[in-house]
Design an enzyme around this catalytic site. Structure first.
Site, PDB file in Angstrom:
ATOM      1  N   ASP A   1      29.651 -96.068-101.666  1.00  0.00           N
ATOM      2  CA  ASP A   1      30.567 -96.824-100.952  1.00  0.00           C
ATOM      3  C   ASP A   1      31.901 -97.123-101.619  1.00  0.00           C
ATOM      4  O   ASP A   1      32.128 -97.769-102.453  1.00  0.00           O
ATOM      5  CB  ASP A   1      29.876 -98.454-100.823  1.00  0.00           C
TER       6      ASP A   1
ATOM      7  N   LYS B   1      25.944 -96.363 -88.043  1.00  0.00           N
ATOM      8  CA  LYS B   1      25.248 -97.428 -87.211  1.00  0.00           C
ATOM      9  C   LYS B   1      26.000 -97.545 -85.777  1.00  0.00           C
ATOM     10  O   LYS B   1      26.304 -98.617 -85.337  1.00  0.00           O
ATOM     11  CB  LYS B   1      25.471 -98.829 -87.651  1.00  0.00           C
ATOM     12  N   TYR B   2      25.815 -96.410 -85.173  1.00  0.00           N
ATOM     13  CA  TYR B   2      26.520 -96.552 -83.601  1.00  0.00           C
ATOM     14  C   TYR B   2      25.885 -97.422 -82.694  1.00  0.00           C
ATOM     15  O   TYR B   2      24.552 -97.781 -82.724  1.00  0.00           O
ATOM     16  CB  TYR B   2      26.191 -95.059 -82.959  1.00  0.00           C
TER      17      TYR B   2
END
Length: 236
Positions: A14, A65-66
């Site tokens: 991240d 996260k489509y």
């Protein structure tokens, strides 16, 4: 140090740019962990970063996260599979048609990319769910969406440690459980609401454990990753 079998630890990269992500990856051992690339890093660094991580020997979880119309999500999942990522995910709230289109697109691609569905984000609690129209405790929504993911042909779900055991009891070990919100004892919670230690997550039946800041912000990331990988291995 090595762990028996494929690594179950997934380190979340991240970072806001490729340079710190690759600097962190250079300190880690692909025999101990896989890497997760999320929205911010992928938007800035693109597929080329994933290819460079592959060249270092890492398998990559592309955590984008489509959530869109079925055809759009199918195309995105196909592109992810063609990139050779180990895992890609979608939002279960996209519905059956979207989930089935995503699963079919990945299955038709060369290689074997796993596809998982996000059930309820670990930053959500009951009050947050109620705000977006999902009444009831998170556990009920998670189980409902996990069942939809399994029926739609996906390999697994992304869920909190709190719900992993219930998912295993209802749907069996064949539905993979990928778990963010894993923190060693004493670590800060950050923006996660439903968390567990690595040992507790394994005991709950989690297959893959995603860990970010306890490793990426550690004074010695390699040692932190090795310690968590050892805890996972010792727990089962």
């Amino acid at each position: 140090m090595s762990v028996p079998g494929p690594p179950r630890l997934v380190v979340a990269l991240d970072f806001p740019a490729a340079a710190p992500a690759e600097a962190l990856a250079a300190q880690l051992d692909p025999r101990l962990c896989r890497l997760k690339v999320g929205k911010e890093l992928f938007t800035r660094a693109g597929p080329q970063l994933v290819e460079r991580l592959h060249a270092r020997g890492f398998e990559v979880f592309l955590d984008l996260k489509y959530h869109d119309i079925p055809n759009t999500v199918a195309g995105a999942c196909r592109a992810a599979a063609d990139l050779g990522v180990w895992m890609v995910n979608v939002h279960a709230l996209g519905g059956r048609r979207m989930l089935e289109a995503a699963a079919e697109a990945v299955a038709a691609a060369e290689g074997r990319t796993l596809i998982t569905a996000v059930t309820v984000l670990t930053s959500h609690d009951a009050a947050t769910l109620e705000e977006i129209g999902l009444a009831g405790p998170p556990r009920e929504a998670v189980l409902r969406l996990a069942g939809l993911a399994q029926a739609s042909g996906l390999d697994g779900v992304v869920c909190s440690p709190e719900e992993a055991a219930a998912i295993g009891e209802r749907f069996g070990a064949g539905l993979l459980r990928v778990t963010p919100g894993v923190r060693p004892a004493g670590a800060a919670l950050g923006d996660q609401q439903r968390i567990a230690t690595p040992a507790a997550a394994v005991a709950a039946g989690c297959d893959h454990l995603v860990v970010g800041r306890p490793i990426t912000a550690a004074e010695d990331p390699a040692a932190a990753a090795a310690a968590i990988a050892a805890e996972i291995a010792a727990a089962g």
